[in-house]
Design a protein around this motif. Structure first.
Motif, PDB file in Angstrom:
ATOM      1  N   GLU A  83     -12.208 -62.190  19.876  1.00 43.38           N
ATOM      2  CA  GLU A  83     -12.405 -63.617  19.596  1.00 43.38           C
ATOM      3  C   GLU A  83     -13.375 -63.673  18.401  1.00 43.38           C
ATOM      4  OE1 GLU A  83     -13.379 -68.023  21.309  1.00 43.38           O
ATOM      5  OE2 GLU A  83     -12.890 -66.377  22.622  1.00 43.38           O
ATOM      6  N   GLY A  84     -14.380 -62.837  18.671  1.00 43.97           N
ATOM      7  CA  GLY A  84     -15.371 -63.286  17.621  1.00 43.97           C
ATOM      8  C   GLY A  84     -16.454 -61.988  17.788  1.00 43.97           C
ATOM      9  N   ILE A  99     -16.227 -66.798  17.031  1.00 44.50           N
ATOM     10  CA  ILE A  99     -17.204 -67.271  17.949  1.00 44.50           C
ATOM     11  C   ILE A  99     -17.712 -66.388  18.735  1.00 44.50           C
ATOM     12  CG2 ILE A  99     -17.341 -69.183  20.034  1.00 44.50           C
ATOM     13  CD1 ILE A  99     -14.576 -70.070  19.177  1.00 44.50           C
ATOM     14  N   SER A 100     -19.146 -66.357  18.724  1.00 42.25           N
ATOM     15  CA  SER A 100     -19.928 -64.987  19.545  1.00 42.25           C
ATOM     16  C   SER A 100     -20.860 -65.545  20.136  1.00 42.25           C
ATOM     17  CB  SER A 100     -20.173 -63.889  18.444  1.00 42.25           C
ATOM     18  OG  SER A 100     -20.789 -64.544  17.568  1.00 42.25           O
ATOM     19  N   GLU A 101     -21.299 -66.733  20.330  1.00 44.03           N
ATOM     20  CA  GLU A 101     -22.353 -67.338  21.039  1.00 44.03           C
ATOM     21  C   GLU A 101     -22.189 -67.813  22.525  1.00 44.03           C
ATOM     22  OE1 GLU A 101     -25.567 -67.775  19.666  1.00 44.03           O
ATOM     23  OE2 GLU A 101     -24.748 -67.085  17.658  1.00 44.03           O
ATOM     24  N   ILE A 107     -19.396 -58.134  24.937  1.00 44.40           N
ATOM     25  CA  ILE A 107     -19.796 -56.758  24.887  1.00 44.40           C
ATOM     26  C   ILE A 107     -21.025 -56.539  23.857  1.00 44.40           C
ATOM     27  CG2 ILE A 107     -18.965 -54.396  24.527  1.00 44.40           C
ATOM     28  CD1 ILE A 107     -16.097 -55.846  25.353  1.00 44.40           C
ATOM     29  N   VAL A 108     -22.075 -56.166  24.578  1.00 42.97           N
ATOM     30  CA  VAL A 108     -23.113 -55.757  23.710  1.00 42.97           C
ATOM     31  C   VAL A 108     -23.455 -54.332  23.584  1.00 42.97           C
ATOM     32  CG1 VAL A 108     -25.632 -56.382  23.548  1.00 42.97           C
ATOM     33  CG2 VAL A 108     -24.118 -58.029  24.552  1.00 42.97           C
ATOM     34  N   LEU A 124     -24.804 -55.151  18.189  1.00 49.77           N
ATOM     35  CA  LEU A 124     -23.378 -55.640  18.143  1.00 49.77           C
ATOM     36  C   LEU A 124     -22.935 -56.287  19.231  1.00 49.77           C
ATOM     37  CD1 LEU A 124     -20.644 -55.673  16.227  1.00 49.77           C
ATOM     38  CD2 LEU A 124     -20.286 -53.383  17.313  1.00 49.77           C
ATOM     39  N   VAL A 125     -22.324 -57.723  19.009  1.00 53.15           N
ATOM     40  CA  VAL A 125     -22.035 -58.332  20.065  1.00 53.15           C
ATOM     41  C   VAL A 125     -20.575 -58.786  19.894  1.00 53.15           C
ATOM     42  CG1 VAL A 125     -22.027 -60.477  21.417  1.00 53.15           C
ATOM     43  CG2 VAL A 125     -24.170 -59.359  20.439  1.00 53.15           C
ATOM     44  N   VAL A 126     -19.643 -58.251  20.715  1.00 57.00           N
ATOM     45  CA  VAL A 126     -18.226 -58.473  20.400  1.00 57.00           C
ATOM     46  C   VAL A 126     -17.809 -59.283  21.502  1.00 57.00           C
ATOM     47  CG1 VAL A 126     -16.016 -57.516  20.198  1.00 57.00           C
ATOM     48  CG2 VAL A 126     -18.026 -56.366  19.384  1.00 57.00           C
ATOM     49  N   LEU A 127     -17.064 -60.472  21.535  1.00 59.87           N
ATOM     50  CA  LEU A 127     -16.557 -61.276  22.381  1.00 59.87           C
ATOM     51  C   LEU A 127     -14.911 -61.193  22.519  1.00 59.87           C
ATOM     52  CD1 LEU A 127     -16.839 -63.727  24.341  1.00 59.87           C
ATOM     53  CD2 LEU A 127     -16.697 -65.120  22.399  1.00 59.87           C
TER      54      LEU A 127
END
Length: 163
Positions: A83-84, A99-101, A107-108, A124-127
């Motif tokens: 998604e983000g 959207i990643s907030e 997943i970090v 890296l943050v993956v939603l």
């Protein structure tokens, strides 16, 4: 003779109802199991996708290259399972796509310095796209349910013909 016929019909109906009841219980269990498995599999695929972008993301964070970071993020978000995504640089800057907030399902992946592997340059943050993952899991679960119920109906009909 009418008594035998009524008994035959009654036994056949009871067997059909029993088979249908058992199939519905088994189908519900199979549905929830399939739903859980598919969610886990899709989440693992998102983790693998994030891991595959880790090294390039680390370089983008190390260089604070927003253009490269944006290309990486756009590539991640192009996948239906995502998604983000965002790359958070150690200095506090955030480059994001989609959207990643504020999501606990994110997943970090820590990003390490390309030269000094023990130093962090960001993360890296993956939603995961939970709606898409849920829809895929439900689709597969429903296919299993329909197959089980159809099989149970065929078995009930076969047994009722034999009785």
């Amino acid at each position: 003779m009418p008594l035998n016929r009524r008994l035959y019909v009654r036994v056949a109906v009871e067997l059909a109802l029993l088979a249908l009841t058992v199939s519905l219980v088994m189908a519900a269990a199979a549905y929830w199991l399939s739903l859980t498995q598919q969610r886990d599999v899709n989440r693992q695929l998102v983790v693998q996708l994030a891991e595959s972008a880790k090294n390039t993301s680390a370089i983008a964070a190390y260089l604070t290259d927003e253009e490269l970071a944006q290309e990486i993020l756009n590539g991640l978000v192009a996948n239906n399972l995502v998604e983000g995504a965002s790359i958070e640089v150690a200095e506090g800057r955030v480059i994001q796509s989609g959207i990643s907030e504020g999501n606990e399902d994110a997943i970090v992946i820590p990003l390490l310095d390309p030269f000094l592997k023990e130093d962090s340059v960001g993360r890296l943050v993956v939603l995961p796209d939970d709606r898409f993952i849920q829809a895929q899991a439900q689709k597969i679960g429903l296919q299993i349910v329909v197959g089980l119920i159809a099989l149970s109906i065929l078995i009930a009909l076969a047994v009722s013909m034999l009785v």
